[in-house]
Design a protein around this motif. Structure first.
Motif, PDB file in Angstrom:
ATOM      1  N   LYS A  42      -9.277  15.699  16.890  1.00 26.90           N
ATOM      2  CA  LYS A  42     -10.505  15.167  16.290  1.00 26.90           C
ATOM      3  C   LYS A  42     -10.598  15.479  14.797  1.00 26.90           C
ATOM      4  CE  LYS A  42     -11.989  13.815  20.347  1.00 26.90           C
ATOM      5  NZ  LYS A  42     -12.034  12.379  20.716  1.00 26.90           N
ATOM      6  N   LEU A  43      -9.465  15.705  14.144  1.00 28.91           N
ATOM      7  CA  LEU A  43      -9.486  16.065  12.737  1.00 28.91           C
ATOM      8  C   LEU A  43     -10.148  14.972  11.898  1.00 28.91           C
ATOM      9  CD1 LEU A  43      -8.514  18.145  10.593  1.00 28.91           C
ATOM     10  CD2 LEU A  43      -6.457  16.719  10.337  1.00 28.91           C
ATOM     11  N   ILE A  44     -11.099  15.378  11.050  1.00 26.13           N
ATOM     12  CA  ILE A  44     -11.804  14.457  10.153  1.00 26.13           C
ATOM     13  C   ILE A  44     -11.183  14.570   8.763  1.00 26.13           C
ATOM     14  CG2 ILE A  44     -14.008  13.879   9.100  1.00 26.13           C
ATOM     15  CD1 ILE A  44     -15.385  15.029  11.558  1.00 26.13           C
ATOM     16  N   VAL A  45     -10.687  13.447   8.251  1.00 24.77           N
ATOM     17  CA  VAL A  45      -9.962  13.440   6.980  1.00 24.77           C
ATOM     18  C   VAL A  45     -10.846  12.854   5.881  1.00 24.77           C
ATOM     19  CG1 VAL A  45      -7.916  12.627   5.757  1.00 24.77           C
ATOM     20  CG2 VAL A  45      -7.772  13.188   8.199  1.00 24.77           C
ATOM     21  N   PRO A  46     -11.118  13.617   4.813  1.00 22.36           N
ATOM     22  CA  PRO A  46     -11.917  13.085   3.700  1.00 22.36           C
ATOM     23  C   PRO A  46     -11.116  12.082   2.863  1.00 22.36           C
ATOM     24  CG  PRO A  46     -12.002  15.491   3.782  1.00 22.36           C
ATOM     25  CD  PRO A  46     -10.887  15.061   4.679  1.00 22.36           C
ATOM     26  N   GLU A  47     -11.848  11.148   2.269  1.00 25.01           N
ATOM     27  CA  GLU A  47     -11.249  10.168   1.363  1.00 25.01           C
ATOM     28  C   GLU A  47     -12.174   9.997   0.170  1.00 25.01           C
ATOM     29  OE1 GLU A  47     -10.214   5.386   1.102  1.00 25.01           O
ATOM     30  OE2 GLU A  47     -10.721   6.286   3.036  1.00 25.01           O
ATOM     31  N   LEU A  48     -11.590   9.884  -1.034  1.00 27.22           N
ATOM     32  CA  LEU A  48     -12.334   9.644  -2.256  1.00 27.22           C
ATOM     33  C   LEU A  48     -12.037   8.233  -2.740  1.00 27.22           C
ATOM     34  CD1 LEU A  48     -11.564  13.023  -4.083  1.00 27.22           C
ATOM     35  CD2 LEU A  48     -13.416  12.525  -2.476  1.00 27.22           C
ATOM     36  N   ARG A  49     -13.100   7.477  -3.099  1.00 32.00           N
ATOM     37  CA  ARG A  49     -12.907   6.085  -3.500  1.00 32.00           C
ATOM     38  C   ARG A  49     -13.694   5.759  -4.779  1.00 32.00           C
ATOM     39  NH1 ARG A  49     -13.990   2.378   1.834  1.00 32.00           N
ATOM     40  NH2 ARG A  49     -12.498   3.362   3.272  1.00 32.00           N
ATOM     41  N   PRO A  50     -13.090   5.847  -5.940  1.00 31.95           N
ATOM     42  CA  PRO A  50     -13.733   5.291  -7.139  1.00 31.95           C
ATOM     43  C   PRO A  50     -13.605   3.768  -7.120  1.00 31.95           C
ATOM     44  CG  PRO A  50     -11.578   6.179  -7.683  1.00 31.95           C
ATOM     45  CD  PRO A  50     -11.819   6.520  -6.233  1.00 31.95           C
ATOM     46  N   ASN A  51     -14.588   3.070  -7.683  1.00 29.27           N
ATOM     47  CA  ASN A  51     -14.527   1.613  -7.650  1.00 29.27           C
ATOM     48  C   ASN A  51     -15.228   0.993  -8.856  1.00 29.27           C
ATOM     49  OD1 ASN A  51     -17.148   2.217  -5.734  1.00 29.27           O
ATOM     50  ND2 ASN A  51     -17.409   0.350  -6.912  1.00 29.27           N
ATOM     51  N   ILE A  52     -14.835  -0.233  -9.185  1.00 30.68           N
ATOM     52  CA  ILE A  52     -15.500  -1.050 -10.196  1.00 30.68           C
ATOM     53  C   ILE A  52     -15.630  -2.464  -9.631  1.00 30.68           C
ATOM     54  CG2 ILE A  52     -14.722   0.278 -12.190  1.00 30.68           C
ATOM     55  CD1 ILE A  52     -12.559  -1.851 -12.615  1.00 30.68           C
ATOM     56  N   GLY A  53     -16.574  -3.244 -10.169  1.00 31.28           N
ATOM     57  CA  GLY A  53     -16.707  -4.602  -9.676  1.00 31.28           C
ATOM     58  C   GLY A  53     -17.722  -5.409 -10.460  1.00 31.28           C
ATOM     59  N   ILE A  54     -17.794  -6.692 -10.140  1.00 32.27           N
ATOM     60  CA  ILE A  54     -18.779  -7.590 -10.719  1.00 32.27           C
ATOM     61  C   ILE A  54     -19.385  -8.423  -9.601  1.00 32.27           C
ATOM     62  CG2 ILE A  54     -17.736  -7.741 -13.014  1.00 32.27           C
ATOM     63  CD1 ILE A  54     -16.468 -10.374 -12.153  1.00 32.27           C
ATOM     64  N   GLN A  55     -20.591  -8.932  -9.837  1.00 34.20           N
ATOM     65  CA  GLN A  55     -21.273  -9.745  -8.829  1.00 34.20           C
ATOM     66  C   GLN A  55     -22.025 -10.884  -9.506  1.00 34.20           C
ATOM     67  OE1 GLN A  55     -22.947  -7.798  -5.443  1.00 34.20           O
ATOM     68  NE2 GLN A  55     -24.714  -9.167  -5.334  1.00 34.20           N
ATOM     69  N   ASN A  56     -21.998 -12.040  -8.834  1.00 28.71           N
ATOM     70  CA  ASN A  56     -22.704 -13.223  -9.300  1.00 28.71           C
ATOM     71  C   ASN A  56     -23.728 -13.640  -8.254  1.00 28.71           C
ATOM     72  OD1 ASN A  56     -22.610 -16.530  -9.010  1.00 28.71           O
ATOM     73  ND2 ASN A  56     -22.826 -15.831 -11.131  1.00 28.71           N
ATOM     74  N   ASN A  57     -24.942 -13.947  -8.686  1.00 34.28           N
ATOM     75  CA  ASN A  57     -26.003 -14.397  -7.787  1.00 34.28           C
ATOM     76  C   ASN A  57     -26.576 -15.712  -8.293  1.00 34.28           C
ATOM     77  OD1 ASN A  57     -26.474 -11.947  -5.872  1.00 34.28           O
ATOM     78  ND2 ASN A  57     -26.428 -11.045  -7.917  1.00 34.28           N
ATOM     79  N   GLN A  58     -26.675 -16.686  -7.378  1.00 38.03           N
ATOM     80  CA  GLN A  58     -27.215 -17.990  -7.725  1.00 38.03           C
ATOM     81  C   GLN A  58     -28.291 -18.378  -6.720  1.00 38.03           C
ATOM     82  OE1 GLN A  58     -26.521 -19.996 -10.286  1.00 38.03           O
ATOM     83  NE2 GLN A  58     -24.770 -18.911 -11.198  1.00 38.03           N
ATOM     84  N   ASN A  59     -29.431 -18.853  -7.213  1.00 34.49           N
ATOM     85  CA  ASN A  59     -30.518 -19.315  -6.362  1.00 34.49           C
ATOM     86  C   ASN A  59     -30.565 -20.837  -6.334  1.00 34.49           C
ATOM     87  OD1 ASN A  59     -31.514 -16.675  -5.761  1.00 34.49           O
ATOM     88  ND2 ASN A  59     -32.522 -16.630  -7.757  1.00 34.49           N
ATOM     89  N   TYR A  60     -30.690 -21.378  -5.138  1.00 36.19           N
ATOM     90  CA  TYR A  60     -30.808 -22.815  -4.952  1.00 36.19           C
ATOM     91  C   TYR A  60     -32.154 -23.112  -4.293  1.00 36.19           C
ATOM     92  CZ  TYR A  60     -25.819 -22.671  -5.969  1.00 36.19           C
ATOM     93  OH  TYR A  60     -24.602 -22.459  -6.566  1.00 36.19           O
ATOM     94  N   ALA A  61     -32.379 -24.360  -3.922  1.00 35.57           N
ATOM     95  CA  ALA A  61     -33.691 -24.762  -3.419  1.00 35.57           C
ATOM     96  C   ALA A  61     -34.083 -24.016  -2.152  1.00 35.57           C
ATOM     97  CB  ALA A  61     -33.704 -26.273  -3.171  1.00 35.57           C
ATOM     98  N   PHE A  62     -33.158 -23.921  -1.197  1.00 34.43           N
ATOM     99  CA  PHE A  62     -33.512 -23.343   0.097  1.00 34.43           C
ATOM    100  C   PHE A  62     -32.665 -22.125   0.475  1.00 34.43           C
ATOM    101  CE2 PHE A  62     -34.455 -27.927   0.284  1.00 34.43           C
ATOM    102  CZ  PHE A  62     -35.822 -27.862   0.472  1.00 34.43           C
ATOM    103  N   PHE A  63     -31.802 -21.667  -0.408  1.00 37.84           N
ATOM    104  CA  PHE A  63     -30.955 -20.522  -0.105  1.00 37.84           C
ATOM    105  C   PHE A  63     -30.406 -19.946  -1.406  1.00 37.84           C
ATOM    106  CE2 PHE A  63     -28.286 -24.223  -0.268  1.00 37.84           C
ATOM    107  CZ  PHE A  63     -27.119 -23.805  -0.879  1.00 37.84           C
TER     108      PHE A  63
END
Length: 252
Positions: A101-122
């Motif tokens: 049952k050994l629990i192994v730690p993990e380190l995760r640095p991350n970068i990213g971008i996101q785009n959001n668009q609104n339309y009439a019904f969604f």
């Protein structure tokens, strides 16, 4: 041009699904994820998005993963934002019946971008993310204090939100549909460049401007390192979203 990009992305995700349907050696598992997502809003441009998530197997009831994630996000231009963050990840065995049952730690640095668009019904969102993976070194079934770099991982998520019920000009019930595909990059990656695909369907209830509760189903299809074996996981998710708005408090 934007519509062409969205169509190309949808075709790509469909082809990635078709290409793995014929594979064998699939292990089916059932899990439950519960998460708390507090977001600290500093002003109109800056926010800190946090996440605490517990993931457990249902049969037998056994912890699978525990994670703590924070991303500092900034609005860049209209509809676009960038973020950078870090995740501390605790990984239990993928086999809930494993004796070790050994629990192994993990380190995760991350970068990213996101785009959001609104339309009439969604509304539609596109998230592009790159993360590094550093695992704790295990010697003779014991954890050491050292970490080793494993690989980079690219993630793309397509999200669609459809309001189902509104009250007093506010969206109260929202249908959420998401698909995320992940790819591994690195010299240690030989047979599993494709890592996994996640398809999600959920309903979010907006309690007020600062609190929302969401319940949904996630299918997590993941290729193992040997390139032959796969996990197909059926997951129920319960999430609590909490916005802490310092911007409004400052204005008061």
């Amino acid at each position: 041009m934007k519509n062409r990009i969205e169509k190309a992305v949808l075709v790509f995700l469909l082809l990635s699904q078709i290409s793995i349907l014929g594979q064998k050696n699939i292990t089916h598992q059932k899990l439950f994820w519960i998460g708390y997502y507090p977001t600290l809003v500093f002003n109109k441009n800056w926010s800190l998005k946090n996440e605490i998530q517990e993931r457990v197997f249902l049969k037998p009831f056994q912890q699978h993963q525990l994670l703590f994630r924070s991303d500092l996000e900034r609005k860049i231009v209209e509809h676009w934002s960038g973020f950078a963050g870090f995740t501390f990840f605790l990984q239990s065995p993928n086999n809930p019946y494993a004796e070790n049952k050994l629990i192994v730690p993990e380190l995760r640095p991350n970068i990213g971008i996101q785009n959001n668009q609104n339309y009439a019904f969604f509304s539609v969102s596109h998230r592009f993310k790159l993360e590094g993976r550093f695992f704790a070194i295990v010697e003779e079934n014991r954890l050491t204090n050292d970490y080793v770099f494993s690989n980079l991982r690219m993630r793309y998520q397509l999200g669609i939100d459809v309001p189902l019920y509104k009250k007093e000009q506010s969206e109260k019930i929202i249908l959420k549909v998401k698909d995320e595909v992940l790819f591994n990059i690195g010299s240690k990656i030989v047979k599993n460049t494709f890592d996994q695909n996640r398809i999600y369907l959920g309903l979010q209830t907006v309690v007020n401007s600062n609190v929302a509760v969401e319940f949904g189903y996630l299918n997590w299809f993941q290729q193992q390192a040997n390139g032959i074996d796969f996990y197909n996981r059926d997951i129920l998710r319960l999430s609590l979203f909490h916005k802490i708005d310092f911007k409004n408090k400052t204005n008061e």
